[in-house]
Design a protein around this motif. Structure first.
Motif, PDB file in Angstrom:
ATOM      1  N   LEU A  78       7.175  -2.453  -0.553  1.00  0.00           N
ATOM      2  CA  LEU A  78       7.677  -3.172  -1.730  1.00  0.00           C
ATOM      3  C   LEU A  78       8.873  -4.071  -1.361  1.00  0.00           C
ATOM      4  CD1 LEU A  78       7.996  -3.815  -4.749  1.00  0.00           C
ATOM      5  CD2 LEU A  78       9.182  -1.631  -5.023  1.00  0.00           C
ATOM      6  N   TYR A  79       9.795  -3.538  -0.566  1.00  0.00           N
ATOM      7  CA  TYR A  79      10.955  -4.346  -0.147  1.00  0.00           C
ATOM      8  C   TYR A  79      10.476  -5.603   0.586  1.00  0.00           C
ATOM      9  CZ  TYR A  79      13.812  -0.086  -0.917  1.00  0.00           C
ATOM     10  OH  TYR A  79      14.424   1.011  -1.451  1.00  0.00           O
ATOM     11  N   GLU A  80       9.470  -5.385   1.456  1.00  0.00           N
ATOM     12  CA  GLU A  80       8.938  -6.497   2.260  1.00  0.00           C
ATOM     13  C   GLU A  80       8.321  -7.573   1.340  1.00  0.00           C
ATOM     14  OE1 GLU A  80       6.357  -4.856   5.477  1.00  0.00           O
ATOM     15  OE2 GLU A  80       4.981  -6.456   4.873  1.00  0.00           O
ATOM     16  N   GLY A  81       7.507  -7.119   0.377  1.00  0.00           N
ATOM     17  CA  GLY A  81       6.833  -8.061  -0.528  1.00  0.00           C
ATOM     18  C   GLY A  81       7.824  -8.807  -1.416  1.00  0.00           C
ATOM     19  N   TYR A 104       1.205  -2.691  -6.787  1.00  0.00           N
ATOM     20  CA  TYR A 104       2.181  -3.245  -5.847  1.00  0.00           C
ATOM     21  C   TYR A 104       2.572  -4.664  -6.272  1.00  0.00           C
ATOM     22  CZ  TYR A 104       3.680  -5.473  -1.444  1.00  0.00           C
ATOM     23  OH  TYR A 104       4.355  -6.197  -0.488  1.00  0.00           O
ATOM     24  N   ALA A 105       1.558  -5.447  -6.678  1.00  0.00           N
ATOM     25  CA  ALA A 105       1.848  -6.826  -7.104  1.00  0.00           C
ATOM     26  C   ALA A 105       2.807  -6.834  -8.293  1.00  0.00           C
ATOM     27  CB  ALA A 105       0.539  -7.524  -7.467  1.00  0.00           C
ATOM     28  N   LYS A 106       2.582  -5.933  -9.237  1.00  0.00           N
ATOM     29  CA  LYS A 106       3.478  -5.860 -10.406  1.00  0.00           C
ATOM     30  C   LYS A 106       4.880  -5.444  -9.961  1.00  0.00           C
ATOM     31  CE  LYS A 106       0.004  -3.800 -12.973  1.00  0.00           C
ATOM     32  NZ  LYS A 106      -0.452  -2.778 -13.905  1.00  0.00           N
ATOM     33  N   ALA A 107       4.932  -4.477  -9.049  1.00  0.00           N
ATOM     34  CA  ALA A 107       6.244  -4.021  -8.569  1.00  0.00           C
ATOM     35  C   ALA A 107       6.979  -5.155  -7.860  1.00  0.00           C
ATOM     36  CB  ALA A 107       6.073  -2.811  -7.646  1.00  0.00           C
ATOM     37  N   VAL A 108       6.242  -5.953  -7.067  1.00  0.00           N
ATOM     38  CA  VAL A 108       6.865  -7.108  -6.397  1.00  0.00           C
ATOM     39  C   VAL A 108       7.351  -8.111  -7.446  1.00  0.00           C
ATOM     40  CG1 VAL A 108       6.368  -9.128  -4.940  1.00  0.00           C
ATOM     41  CG2 VAL A 108       5.577  -6.857  -4.232  1.00  0.00           C
ATOM     42  N   ALA A 153       2.824   0.740 -12.511  1.00  0.00           N
ATOM     43  CA  ALA A 153       3.019   0.361 -11.101  1.00  0.00           C
ATOM     44  C   ALA A 153       3.552   1.595 -10.396  1.00  0.00           C
ATOM     45  CB  ALA A 153       3.990  -0.806 -10.987  1.00  0.00           C
ATOM     46  N   VAL A 154       2.670   2.234  -9.612  1.00  0.00           N
ATOM     47  CA  VAL A 154       3.042   3.490  -8.950  1.00  0.00           C
ATOM     48  C   VAL A 154       3.441   3.191  -7.511  1.00  0.00           C
ATOM     49  CG1 VAL A 154       2.260   5.820  -8.355  1.00  0.00           C
ATOM     50  CG2 VAL A 154       1.326   4.691 -10.391  1.00  0.00           C
ATOM     51  N   HIS A 166       6.096   3.735 -12.791  1.00  0.00           N
ATOM     52  CA  HIS A 166       6.879   3.143 -13.877  1.00  0.00           C
ATOM     53  C   HIS A 166       5.888   2.395 -14.761  1.00  0.00           C
ATOM     54  CE1 HIS A 166      10.831   1.260 -15.359  1.00  0.00           C
ATOM     55  NE2 HIS A 166       9.866   0.895 -16.200  1.00  0.00           N
ATOM     56  N   VAL A 167       5.895   2.720 -16.047  1.00  0.00           N
ATOM     57  CA  VAL A 167       5.031   1.997 -16.978  1.00  0.00           C
ATOM     58  C   VAL A 167       5.883   0.900 -17.623  1.00  0.00           C
ATOM     59  CG1 VAL A 167       3.525   2.172 -18.981  1.00  0.00           C
ATOM     60  CG2 VAL A 167       3.659   4.073 -17.357  1.00  0.00           C
ATOM     61  N   PHE A 168       5.704  -0.316 -17.125  1.00  0.00           N
ATOM     62  CA  PHE A 168       6.484  -1.444 -17.623  1.00  0.00           C
ATOM     63  C   PHE A 168       5.934  -1.937 -18.955  1.00  0.00           C
ATOM     64  CE2 PHE A 168       7.302  -1.546 -13.030  1.00  0.00           C
ATOM     65  CZ  PHE A 168       8.686  -1.716 -13.002  1.00  0.00           C
ATOM     66  N   LYS A 169       6.763  -2.710 -19.645  1.00  0.00           N
ATOM     67  CA  LYS A 169       6.334  -3.255 -20.946  1.00  0.00           C
ATOM     68  C   LYS A 169       5.374  -4.423 -20.749  1.00  0.00           C
ATOM     69  CE  LYS A 169      10.335  -1.745 -23.491  1.00  0.00           C
ATOM     70  NZ  LYS A 169      11.741  -2.023 -23.188  1.00  0.00           N
TER      71      LYS A 169
END
Ligand code: NZQ
Ligand code: ZN
Length: 389
Positions: A78-81, A104-108, A153-154, A166-169
């Protein structure tokens, strides 16, 4: 329907075997730089990568690739992305893959412009996003998680063995998702059935809660019946378009927040399963199948009427001359038979769990208290013990 709720879902879906064409329309809505995120290479083998690149080139996009997203994406990745997305001033993140790639895309998307450590902010402290979010579009290649139309985004931290969702809005939901069932034809059988059980469990997590006569339950019963039928067909013939398309669409509805509206929700199979995933890195759907029966038998006495309904309406259990307990148990037995027929992992020992890992799994289980039984630490130990065989 006794609950109060607000329902909104901003993800636009393009479904069907010609749905990739609509990527051309969507790309017009975003700037020049597209970050293409994908996994370990399946999209290169099955030709999806070439098709997507062709469309991106035709639309004069600058492509920034971020490959190698692993199943159960890690915080280091995630840090890398996030760094890649920020440095390249990305206008759109295009995720091509299964739940891991999309999560992962959402987390990025929320981490690129985050001023603090995103793992700490979004996962350990569960804070909301207060910075710029890069829009995400998806091309789904595997049915299961529902990530294509939700804010989940797990991310996993292998060092601390913590796997946290984390379940984002809805500002983090994908802007659009392209669902072509033929893209799922090449998913290996192990992953296909794990995805099928993930779908089933997303529904049961929302079904086994609440006491009222809820329209949501009737909708879920229909989805489960369709899933059972199509899963058996797909298990015999993975190239059956009708079955694969049903499975893909059920997956989306099972976890796009719709069927849980107006109800309390359980999610304890996921909470324990996720913790097992953090310790073993096992496939998500298999962590759920391996503990589900132990868990549901354990909580059945606390929610008996709903288990009776499940047996009758989902598994067609004949109730004549049987007690409620007998009917409910027969429902779970029928589910077990279906799971075994699919070839799912049925105990946690087969996932590499040893008793010595129990403390760590219990520590990482963030049990919810809105199911039929509020789980204590001892309950979680008991369920793990029961899931060993
Ligand atoms: O990485 P590649 O090479 O693409 O291979 C993947 C991966 O090895 C392969 N695959 C996917 N599509 C394929 C394919 N292989 C051949 N042909 C295709 N068309 O399948 C393997 C598994 O992929 P992955 O994305 O990990 O599977 P899944 O969709 O089950 O996602 C699992 C992740 O999603 C999280 C899980 O915890 C796990 O981290 N979840 C996300 C949720 C959400 N966003 O709401 C909810 C879920 O409960 C779940 O927790
Ligand atoms: Zn799941």
């Amino acid at each position: 329907m006794l609950g109060n709720f607000c329902y909104s879902n901003p993800t636009k879906i393009y479904f069907g075997d010609n749905s990739l064409n609509y990527l051309n329309d969507e790309l017009k809505n975003y700037g020049k730089v597209v970050m293409l995120i994908y996994g370990g290479g399946s999209i290169k083998k099955n030709g999806i990568y070439d098709k997507v690149i062709e469309i991106l080139n035709k639309n004069n996009k600058t492509i920034v690739e971020d490959a190698g997203v692993m199943p159960n994406p890690t915080k280091e990745k995630l840090y890398e992305g996030a760094k890649i997305a920020k440095e390249n001033k990305v206008d759109l993140i295009l995720a091509v893959g299964g739940g891991s790639v999309i999560d992962y895309a959402k987390a990025v998307s929320v981490s690129a412009f985050c001023n603090s450590d995103p793992w700490e902010k979004y996962y350990l402290k569960m804070e909301d996003v207060d910075n710029k979010i890069i829009p995400v579009g998806c091309i789904l290649t595997m049915a299961g998680t529902g990530s294509e139309m939700n804010g989940g985004a797990v991310i996993t931290d292998p060092a601390s063995h913590l796997k946290i969702g984390h379940v984002f809005k809805d500002n983090v939901f994908p802007k659009f998702s392209i669902l072509n069932p033929t893209f799922t034809f090449t998913v290996p059988k192990y992953q296909m059935i794990a995805g099928i059980y993930d779908i089933m469990n997303h529904i049961t997590e929302q079904y086994f809660s609440g006491q009222d006569d809820s329209t949501s339950d009737y909708i879920m019963e229909g989805l489960m019946r369709s899933l059972i039928r199509s899963s058996l067909i797909a298990n015999e013939n993975p190239l059956d378009y009708e079955a694969r398309s049903n499975i893909m669409w059920i997956a989306t509805w099972a976890l796009n927040t719709f069927v849980g509206k107006g109800k309390p929700q359980d999610w304890n199979v996921h909470m324990i399963g996720q913790s097992i995933g953090g310790v073993t890195n096992a496939t998500h759907g298999m962590t759920l199948s391996a503990i589900s029966l132990a868990y549901y038998h354990y909580i059945m006495p606390y929610g008996l009427p709903q288990f009776v309904k499940f047996a009758k309406n989902v598994w067609n259990v004949d109730t004549t001359t049987k007690s409620d307990l007998e009917v409910a148990s027969e429902g779970l037995n029928k589910m077990e038979k279906w799971m075994t027929q699919l070839g799912l992992v049925m105990n946690i020992h087969d996932l590499g769990v040893e008793e010595s890992m129990f403390d760590s799994i219990v520590d990482g289980t963030f049990a919810s208290d809105s199911g039929y039984k509020k789980l204590t630490r001892e309950d979680v130990y008991n369920i793990l013990k029961l899931s060993m065989k």
